[in-house]
Design an enzyme around this catalytic site. Sequence first.
Site, short mmCIF file in Angstrom:
data_model
loop_
_atom_site.label_atom_id
_atom_site.label_comp_id
_atom_site.label_asym_id
_atom_site.label_seq_id
_atom_site.Cartn_x
_atom_site.Cartn_y
_atom_site.Cartn_z
N HIS A 1 -30.05 1.24 10.06
CA HIS A 1 -28.95 1.97 9.42
C HIS A 1 -29.16 3.47 9.60
O HIS A 1 -30.21 3.99 9.25
CB HIS A 1 -28.89 1.62 7.93
CG HIS A 1 -28.53 0.18 7.68
ND1 HIS A 1 -28.59 -0.42 6.46
CD2 HIS A 1 -28.08 -0.78 8.53
CE1 HIS A 1 -28.20 -1.69 6.57
NE2 HIS A 1 -27.90 -1.92 7.82
N LYS B 1 -22.62 0.48 8.61
CA LYS B 1 -22.63 0.22 7.16
C LYS B 1 -23.40 1.32 6.43
O LYS B 1 -23.05 1.69 5.32
CB LYS B 1 -23.28 -1.13 6.87
CG LYS B 1 -22.48 -2.31 7.39
CD LYS B 1 -23.19 -3.62 7.13
CE LYS B 1 -24.40 -3.85 7.99
NZ LYS B 1 -24.15 -3.98 9.42
N GLN C 1 -27.15 -6.60 8.96
CA GLN C 1 -26.53 -7.48 9.96
C GLN C 1 -25.04 -7.67 9.58
O GLN C 1 -24.47 -6.78 9.00
CB GLN C 1 -27.26 -8.82 10.11
CG GLN C 1 -28.63 -8.71 10.76
CD GLN C 1 -29.70 -8.21 9.83
OE1 GLN C 1 -29.83 -8.68 8.72
NE2 GLN C 1 -30.47 -7.26 10.26
P1 IMP Z 1 -33.18 -11.40 14.92
O1 IMP Z 1 -32.47 -11.07 13.65
O2 IMP Z 1 -34.12 -10.33 15.38
O3 IMP Z 1 -33.82 -12.77 14.88
O4 IMP Z 1 -32.07 -11.50 16.09
C1 IMP Z 1 -31.09 -12.52 16.12
C2 IMP Z 1 -29.75 -11.97 16.63
O5 IMP Z 1 -29.20 -11.09 15.65
C3 IMP Z 1 -29.85 -11.15 17.92
O6 IMP Z 1 -28.68 -11.35 18.69
C4 IMP Z 1 -29.92 -9.73 17.42
O7 IMP Z 1 -29.48 -8.80 18.40
C5 IMP Z 1 -28.96 -9.82 16.24
N1 IMP Z 1 -29.23 -8.81 15.20
C6 IMP Z 1 -30.18 -8.85 14.27
N2 IMP Z 1 -30.11 -7.77 13.48
C7 IMP Z 1 -29.08 -7.06 13.90
C8 IMP Z 1 -28.47 -5.84 13.45
O8 IMP Z 1 -28.88 -5.21 12.48
N3 IMP Z 1 -27.39 -5.42 14.17
C9 IMP Z 1 -26.89 -6.11 15.23
N4 IMP Z 1 -27.42 -7.25 15.67
C10 IMP Z 1 -28.50 -7.72 15.01
#
Ligand code: IMP
Length: 453
Positions: free
Chosen positions: A41, A16, A224
């Site tokens: 990013h 993105k 995300q």
């Molecule tokens: P958290 O956001 O660190 O709590 O992670 C929760 C889930 O979201 C996990 O599976 C992470 O790998 C995924 N995740 C969080 N942020 C990203 C991102 O920016 N890209 C890809 N996966 C993400």
Amino acid sequence: MGAVVVVGTHWGDEAKGKFVDLIGQDAEVVIRYGGGPNAGHTVIVGDQTHKFHLVPSGILNPRAVCLMADGMVIDPEILLREIDELNRRGVSTDGLKISHNAHVILPYHKRLDVLEEKAKGARAIGTTGRGVGPCYVDKAARLGIRMFDLAQGITHLRERLRAVLPYKNDALTKLYGEEAMDLETLLAVLAPLAERLRPFVADTTAIAGDAVAEGKRILFEGAQATLLDIDGGTYPYVTSSHPVSGGACIGTGVPPTAIDQVLGVVKAYTTRVGAGTFPTELLDEQGERIRERGHEYGTTTGRARRCGWLDGVALRYAVRVNGLTGVCVGHLDVLAGFDTIRVCVGYLKGGKLLRDFPAGDVSLLDGCEPVFDELPGWPEESIENVARFEDLPVTAQAYVRKVEEIAGVPARFVSIGPRRDQTLVPPGSPAPRALFSLGRPVVLPTPAASRVL
Ligand code: IMP
């Protein structure tokens, strides 16, 4: 002139940042509306590679005001490191404003994130360990510390933390047998960070509201992606915020009626980090090849990403829940050299065809067999230096058209490499600046579910 939201269509890491940078060059205001330092990013400009976790990628446009809005969770240490690094590279951060409503990730959030994951064992989410989830938990529990509190000075902050810390220390000591955190030690760490961040703290809702009223070109930078949305994603393997386009309103105070266009960034294949079912995952040398060619290792955690063919069922879901008006197709170059390329257009489960992505009950995804359409590939090294969409091999053009057909919306940009100049505009699509004046579609497009299956 108009407001454009950019979101990820699958499980994140769709690049993105590259498209936000491209469109952001013509924006007057760039707003990040959710998530925190879990995002990564990457933007490549000339010989410089910028990696952002918190600061909006739009910061590279010196004319834009950049807002970190209410929906974000902010780790002051990481943010200041990012600001310092940008300044060291000659990038001004004078136009950066941080919402007083954004929540602050504190040392106990980071500790709890790691401890909670460990305690979950085999059921671990695979979080980034950056304290994002525990910070949003405190926000919902009304125990959060906001940028407002940080900016108020040490006396106010001490009072707020005095009220909150006992809950956190209870969790640390009683649930996990860890040491309690000391209030004064915490304050000693936070005070200098708060001092430096105070000038950036503002009422970003008012700034964004004025920009809407003045008809400015506004870009909402999603972090995300759709399938990681706490409500609409593959729960519980999700993040704790709202990456979908609706999150751009919730997280900024800008009303839905102000949004004109929603662009979904879709990778030419699909990736996922962390745990959870991934129907089109390739556990063979094809997946390995995509991972190596696409440098599919996390910007934030360095973890190897799981790779698979493009999941068109999930793409149609993303079109529906985000109201996508167009897609940006990324990483097309990575698929060069495959004889044939597959796209998942449905799932087979127990002999039954699933047309819709089962976001509510993700256990339905377990044991799903993807139904693929197969398309011819294009030769190795045939596309990175192509200057016009029409000069792509016809098979690569046909692949983009297939993505459009599945999504039911036009491809606005196609990326054939990480550099800014490796971006193609398909015929009939507007230049980035013109996106802001496209206006709102009268009828939202419907993804082509029945046509494909
Ligand atoms: P958290 O956001 O660190 O709590 O992670 C929760 C889930 O979201 C996990 O599976 C992470 O790998 C995924 N995740 C969080 N942020 C990203 C991102 O920016 N890209 C890809 N996966 C993400």
